[in-house]
Design an enzyme around this catalytic site. Structure first.
Site, PDB file in Angstrom:
ATOM      1  N   ASN A 209     -39.441  -7.989  58.344  1.00 11.98           N
ATOM      2  CA  ASN A 209     -40.642  -7.238  58.018  1.00 11.98           C
ATOM      3  C   ASN A 209     -41.695  -8.217  57.511  1.00 11.98           C
ATOM      4  OD1 ASN A 209     -39.864  -4.206  58.238  1.00 11.98           O
ATOM      5  ND2 ASN A 209     -38.147  -5.168  57.164  1.00 11.98           N
ATOM      6  N   GLU A 210     -42.527  -8.694  58.424  1.00 12.19           N
ATOM      7  CA  GLU A 210     -43.501  -9.736  58.127  1.00 12.19           C
ATOM      8  C   GLU A 210     -44.721  -9.149  57.410  1.00 12.19           C
ATOM      9  OE1 GLU A 210     -42.749 -12.707  58.415  1.00 12.19           O
ATOM     10  OE2 GLU A 210     -41.777 -13.258  60.300  1.00 12.19           O
ATOM     11  N   PRO A 211     -45.604 -10.019  56.887  1.00  8.82           N
ATOM     12  CA  PRO A 211     -46.832  -9.533  56.265  1.00  8.82           C
ATOM     13  C   PRO A 211     -47.551  -8.519  57.155  1.00  8.82           C
ATOM     14  CG  PRO A 211     -46.625 -11.872  55.890  1.00  8.82           C
ATOM     15  CD  PRO A 211     -45.490 -11.493  56.794  1.00  8.82           C
TER      16      PRO A 211
END
Length: 639
Positions: free
Chosen positions: A162-164
């Protein structure tokens, strides 16, 4: 009262944090909690549903779970697992796949039924992924949700993948990987260009539903992002900050990962402190830099307004503290890294005697010596010390394949020019070209290719050391066996690595050792090489008298410098010496322009070194000390 003190100490922290002395202890504690959960559920006739993570962080947990299974009878028959994520596309048999990772680190060594293992499928056609993700979520919910989810954290703040930009209610889905995440994975894939750009990941919303969440982080490399996740404001830019919303989360850290939390980094802001020399020095430097004021201009009011009133009361007045710390820092500066002959050395970092010292500069890779301490290296030689350099590894994994062909073509042409038979060399060359044409990412090179890559780095190292002024018999190539795997993952250290190091130490009997003290080295080679030196010295100290007069100075590599308050010797460099250092680095042509493993810093090594050394000098200047062109910094290791 104790509880109130703890709350005050952790008041900047927005979620529970437990800190252990090291990752081994922490990993065993987490594994024990998983073990207790499994056994408790088994006693109740219930299934345990675990959310599992991959990467370097949980490896110790999995190793301990395997031990608990083998030695203490922990059964996984009643356990169902769901892994957080998988690269996309990714074959399950690929060495970089999380299926392979989980099998090698856990599943192949325990009694979990294979049908109880769930890992996102990296082989699905693109159009089938949404349905797969919905089914993944449904299976978790059907089982009553995750009992425990373990997490690591990426340097972008990602949990799972879950990236920025990820939403706090996101579910399992296909995502695009952040560039930093791909750079961090580049060594596993033989270059960033081979790292998949996408992954299937469990969402933050899915993770949140777990009845218990443990996020683990080890080493100083993770300290900045841990501070943001624990003490920062909630933001989609750092997805881990969303965990602040959970009542069921705990961060489990080693001391290095926790180092930038307020209670450890600037403890005077949250509690009364024992003001020893080191903490006083650290706090005064911090205050000077915070206010952008030279140390000697700090006032009583500055102390009182920034949590340091206790220091002013106990050790003050403030001006006396300022003078004391200023003098301590000033005494770290020396133009005589080998000691100044026939001088009072009571306020100098190095001993005056013997006037001419025997010195070994240990370099983990064939260019760390000149990149990290090239100016000091040259100064030691110029000041007539008996300097040796020891290249601990061949560095043969960090050479481009094209360079191998270029050097082979040179050798073939040279042989032809002197009338030598080239048939065998051409055959090897043809085999190399054929191998490169079919080479897979991170595939181990042939022995001949590894040799040529090693020769390239060896000749560059010789050139750099000669430029620094060394004779050939003072240049040593150790080729420590632990490194010679041909892959980014290395063998365990053996007695042979230590014996080779002992042999060289015994031969030189140095008064000074310089070694890489990069304990957050992203590739791990530096810390392994340092531990080999320590073990070699530990064994020699039992019988060798010369070891009592041997000092070990640590330098830092291309990634970051020591904190100012840690520095015990600062060697100033003139503009001319900076240029000489740069020229020595330039001898390593295979590492110039774009090295094979640049880390997450796009600058060339010589630029990194120059800017880091200049920054150290600027810090000293802003503290109110002399303004030098550049400085190389060292910390002494106390045996």
């Amino acid at each position: 009262m104790i509880r109130l003190n703890l709350l005050e100490e952790t008041r900047f922290e927005k979620l529970p944090v437990t800190v252990y002395p090291n990752q081994d202890i922490a990993s065993k504690q987490v594994a024990r909690r998983i073990c207790d959960l499994i056994r408790r559920k088994l006693q109740n006739g219930e299934t345990t549903v675990l959310g599992l993570a991959t990467g370097a962080t949980p490896v110790g947990v999995y190793a301990e779970l395997v031990r608990l299974h083998r030695e203490e009878g922990l059964s996984f028959q009643n356990v169902i697992t769901f892994n957080l994520d998988e690269y996309y596309p990714m074959k399950p048999t690929a060495p970089q796949s999380y299926v392979t990772f989980m099998n090698e680190n856990l599943f192949d060594h325990i009694d979990i039924p294979r049908e109880n293992i769930n890992i996102p499928d990296g082989t699905l056609p693109l159009e089938e992924i949404p349905a797969f993700c919905l089914e993944y979520e449904r299976k978790i919910e059907e089982l009553g949700g995750l009992d425990l989810q373990i997490l690591g954290i990426g340097r972008t703040g990602h949990i799972g993948f879950n990236e920025p930009g990820s939403a706090p209610n996101s579910g399992t889905r296909l995502v695009t990987l952040d560039d930093l995440t791909r750079r961090d994975a580049s060594r596993d894939f033989g270059g960033k260009e081979n790292v998949p750009t996408k992954a299937i990941t469990m969402g933050i919303g899915t993770i949140f539903k777990a009845r218990e969440i443990i996020l683990m982080a080890w080493n100083r490399k993770k300290a900045p992002i841990i501070k943001k996740a624990v003490e920062g404001e909630m933001s989609s830019e750092v997805p881990a900050t969303y965990l602040q919303l959970s009542d069921n989360v705990e961060f489990v850290l080693d001391e290095d990962a926790a180092a930038e939390l307020t209670r450890f980094d600037t403890p005077w802001q949250v509690k009364d402190c024992v003001w020893d020399e080191q903490l006083t020095k650290k706090a005064v430097i911090w205050l000077s830099r915070l206010l952008n004021k030279p140390i000697l201009k700090l006032t009583e009011e500055d102390y009182n307004n920034h949590g340091m009133a206790q220091l002013a009361v106990e050790k003050g007045p403030a001006y006396n503290i300022n003078i004391h710390v200023f003098n301590k820092i000033q005494h770290t500066i020396t133009g005589w890294p080998g000691g100044k002959p026939d001088s009072d050395d009571s306020q100098r970092p190095e001993r005056a005697n013997p006037a001419k010292k025997r010195v070994i500069i240990f370099s983990p890779h064939p260019d760390d010596d000149v990149i990290s301490m090239g100016g000091t290296f040259i100064r030691l030689v110029d000041q007539k010390h008996d300097v040796h350099v020891a290249y601990q590894t061949s560095g043969n994994t960090a050479v481009w394949d094209d360079d191998v062909l270029r050097y082979m073509e040179f050798a073939i042409d040279f042989n032809a020019s002197i009338g030598e038979d080239n048939s065998h060399l051409k055959s090897i060359y043809d085999d190399m070209r054929q191998f490169f044409a079919q080479k897979q990412p991170n595939q181990v090179d042939t022995r001949e290719i590894r040799d040529v890559k090693g020769f390239i780095r060896k000749t560059e190292a010789i050139s750099g050391a000669r430029y620094a002024g060394l004779a050939d018999d003072h240049i040593h190539f150790m080729a420590l066996p632990f490194y010679e795997t041909g892959k980014t993952s290395k063998n365990p250290v053996t007695d042979r690595d230590i014996e080779l190091t002992m042999d060289l130490l015994q031969k030189v009997k140095p008064h000074q050792i310089f070694a890489a003290g990069d304990f957050a080295d992203p590739h791990g080679t530096h810390i392994v090489c340092f531990r080999i030196i320590l073990e070699a010295m530990s064994r020699l100290q039992k019988t060798e008298e010369w070891t009592k007069d041997c000092w070990l100075w640590m330098y830092r590599g291309a990634w970051h410098e020591f904190e100012t308050h840690e520095i015990e010797m600062a060697v100033p460099l003139s503009p001319q010496e900076v240029e000489r250092k740069r020229n020595a680095i330039f001898k390593h042509q295979s590492q110039k322009d774009r090295p094979v493993f640049p880390g997450d810093d796009a600058r060339e090594f010589w630029v990194r070194a120059a800017e880091r050394n200049r920054e150290t000098a600027k810090i000293y200047d802003k503290l109110g000390l002399a303004d030098y062109e550049a400085m190389e910094a060292f910390v002494r290791w106390k045996f």
